[in-house]
Write an enzyme that holds these catalytic residues in place. Structure first.
Site, short mmCIF file in Angstrom:
data_model
loop_
_atom_site.label_atom_id
_atom_site.label_comp_id
_atom_site.label_asym_id
_atom_site.label_seq_id
_atom_site.Cartn_x
_atom_site.Cartn_y
_atom_site.Cartn_z
N GLU A 52 0.82 -1.22 0.00
CA GLU A 52 0.00 0.00 0.00
C GLU A 52 0.86 1.28 0.00
O GLU A 52 0.45 2.30 -0.54
CB GLU A 52 -0.96 -0.05 1.20
CG GLU A 52 -2.02 1.03 1.24
CD GLU A 52 -2.85 1.17 -0.05
OE1 GLU A 52 -3.15 2.31 -0.43
OE2 GLU A 52 -3.17 0.14 -0.68
N GLY A 53 2.06 1.20 0.60
CA GLY A 53 2.95 2.38 0.58
C GLY A 53 3.30 2.76 -0.85
O GLY A 53 3.16 3.93 -1.25
N HIS A 54 3.73 1.77 -1.63
CA HIS A 54 4.05 2.05 -3.05
C HIS A 54 2.80 2.55 -3.79
O HIS A 54 2.88 3.45 -4.62
CB HIS A 54 4.50 0.78 -3.76
CG HIS A 54 5.75 0.16 -3.22
ND1 HIS A 54 5.76 -1.06 -2.60
CD2 HIS A 54 7.03 0.60 -3.23
CE1 HIS A 54 6.99 -1.37 -2.25
NE2 HIS A 54 7.79 -0.38 -2.61
N GLN A 78 22.86 -1.35 -4.24
CA GLN A 78 22.54 -0.77 -2.93
C GLN A 78 22.49 -1.83 -1.83
O GLN A 78 22.12 -1.54 -0.71
CB GLN A 78 21.23 0.04 -2.99
CG GLN A 78 19.97 -0.77 -3.21
CD GLN A 78 18.77 0.13 -3.46
OE1 GLN A 78 18.62 0.71 -4.53
NE2 GLN A 78 17.90 0.27 -2.47
N GLN A 165 8.11 8.68 2.86
CA GLN A 165 8.74 9.23 4.06
C GLN A 165 9.29 8.13 4.97
O GLN A 165 10.13 8.37 5.81
CB GLN A 165 7.70 10.09 4.81
CG GLN A 165 8.10 10.60 6.18
CD GLN A 165 9.30 11.57 6.15
OE1 GLN A 165 9.61 12.15 5.09
NE2 GLN A 165 9.97 11.73 7.28
N LYS A 166 8.85 6.88 4.76
CA LYS A 166 9.38 5.79 5.60
C LYS A 166 10.90 5.73 5.45
O LYS A 166 11.62 5.53 6.42
CB LYS A 166 8.77 4.44 5.22
CG LYS A 166 8.95 3.44 6.33
CD LYS A 166 8.98 2.03 5.85
CE LYS A 166 10.32 1.73 5.32
NZ LYS A 166 10.56 0.52 4.68
N ASP A 167 11.37 5.93 4.23
CA ASP A 167 12.82 5.98 3.99
C ASP A 167 13.24 7.44 4.02
O ASP A 167 13.63 8.02 2.99
CB ASP A 167 13.15 5.32 2.66
CG ASP A 167 12.76 3.86 2.65
OD1 ASP A 167 13.30 3.10 3.46
OD2 ASP A 167 11.87 3.47 1.86
N GLN A 170 16.69 8.36 2.71
CA GLN A 170 16.75 8.21 1.25
C GLN A 170 16.07 9.40 0.55
O GLN A 170 16.60 9.96 -0.42
CB GLN A 170 16.05 6.91 0.85
CG GLN A 170 15.77 6.77 -0.62
CD GLN A 170 15.24 5.40 -0.98
OE1 GLN A 170 16.00 4.45 -1.07
NE2 GLN A 170 13.94 5.28 -1.21
N SER A 202 6.37 -2.26 4.54
CA SER A 202 7.68 -2.46 3.92
C SER A 202 7.68 -3.84 3.26
O SER A 202 7.08 -4.78 3.81
CB SER A 202 8.76 -2.42 5.01
OG SER A 202 9.95 -3.01 4.54
O1 PAF Z 1 13.16 2.67 -1.93
C1 PAF Z 1 13.46 1.81 -2.79
O2 PAF Z 1 12.68 0.90 -3.08
C2 PAF Z 1 14.79 1.88 -3.51
O3 PAF Z 1 15.79 2.31 -2.64
C3 PAF Z 1 14.76 2.74 -4.78
C4 PAF Z 1 14.46 4.19 -4.49
C5 PAF Z 1 13.72 2.18 -5.75
C6 PAF Z 1 16.12 2.68 -5.49
O4 PAF Z 1 16.47 1.38 -5.83
#
Ligand code: PAF
Length: 299
Positions: A52-54, A78, A165-167, A170, A202
């Protein structure tokens, strides 16, 4: 274009090559401009296994743009050598139908070889912001994020890009990078989406055993205790942190990586809290590392 079963939204077009993505976007831009109106592209970068976040990011992108592109790419650069790259959850078919439900037009789903040609040796490093909080335990992580997001911005040339905002770290790094490199992309940061018990959504929640999942709400409860301390007038950063640690001690996670109170602008740790701050934490349940944060405005 893939055709969805009758009665469902048609699946987004899936593009696997960088050339294909550029060509598809160029055609959409030309067609949009030919209609004599401004044409905007919104990008929702993800690593898939959508929740749901996405979807909240895609929903907002749909409202604000003519064309919505979602990238689904588990970015190897990453992940550290001992991290979960190989077992990171993946389910493209499910992701495509969820993306279709939010009106995503195009899904960019490249292979690692497509994204990183042999000999790739150029990296984007956002200094300072990348070494604190999660960057301390995950050296190189934000370099991988900043590099892949820069590549996605170069390929899509979006008007807006959407992050959660969870990340929080980032999101701040991407915003800083977009400004420093004059990328001309508006970085839109959307609120954290939580399960009913407060756990931030997540993809990594899928790793938790039922017992670990039942213990996970302690993380958000701890952060809310810190928020309550701030809202009750506490201004000493150490005392605010202690309020969170005290709650975590009631049913301790298997490991606490960090609990920090940092300035929302530059992630510096103030002694005396003022302005907008993020109380952020990372904890482990078994091998699963969960992060969460609360944003608090101190008058
Ligand atoms: O938040 C994520 O899912 C990843 O760090 C992202 C921004 C897609 C980069 O790979």
């Amino acid at each position: 274009m893939t055709v969805a079963p009758e009665g469902t939204a048609s699946l987004p077009e899936v593009v696997e090559s960088k050339d294909g993505l550029r060509a598809r976007l160029e055609a959409a831009r030309v067609a949009g401009i030919a209609q004599g109106r401004p044409f905007s592209v919104g990008l929702v970068p993800t690593m898939g296994f959508l929740h749901e976040g996405h979807l909240s990011l895609a929903r907002r992108a749909r409202v604000e743009n003519d064309l919505v592109v979602m990238s689904i790419f588990v970015n190897p650069t990453q992940f550290g050598p001992a991290e979960d790259l190989d077992r990171y959850p993946r389910d493209l078919d499910r992701d495509l139908s969820l993306a279709a439900g939010e009106g995503v037009d195009l899904v960019f789903h490249p292979s690692a070889e497509e994204m990183y040609a042999p000999g790739h040796c150029t990296w984007v490093d956002v200094e300072g912001l990348s070494e604190v909080l999660c960057g301390r335990a995950r050296p190189g992580h934000f370099r991988g994020v900043a590099t892949v997001v820069t590549k996605l911005f170069a390929l899509c040339r979006p008007d807006r890009a959407y992050f959660g905002q969870k990340d929080a770290q980032q999101a701040l790094i991407v915003r800083r990078m977009a400004a420093d490199l004059d990328l001309g992309v508006e970085v839109v940061v959307c609120p954290i989406v939580r399960d009913a018990d407060g756990v931030a959504m997540s993809s990594r929640n899928a790793y938790l055993t039922p017992q670990q999942r039942a213990r996970a709400p302690i993380l958000n409860r701890a952060l809310r205790a810190a928020q309550h301390a701030l809202e009750s007038g506490e201004r000493d950063a150490g005392a605010v942190k202690d309020a969170a640690l005290k709650v975590l001690a009631e049913d301790p996670p298997d490991r606490v990586d960090y609990v920090e109170v940092v300035s929302a602008d530059d992630l510096r740790e103030p002694q005396v809290v003022r302005g907008e701050v993020v109380v952020a934490a990372a904890v482990f349940f078994g091998a699963t590392r969960l992060i969460d944060n609360v944003l608090v405005k101190v008058p």
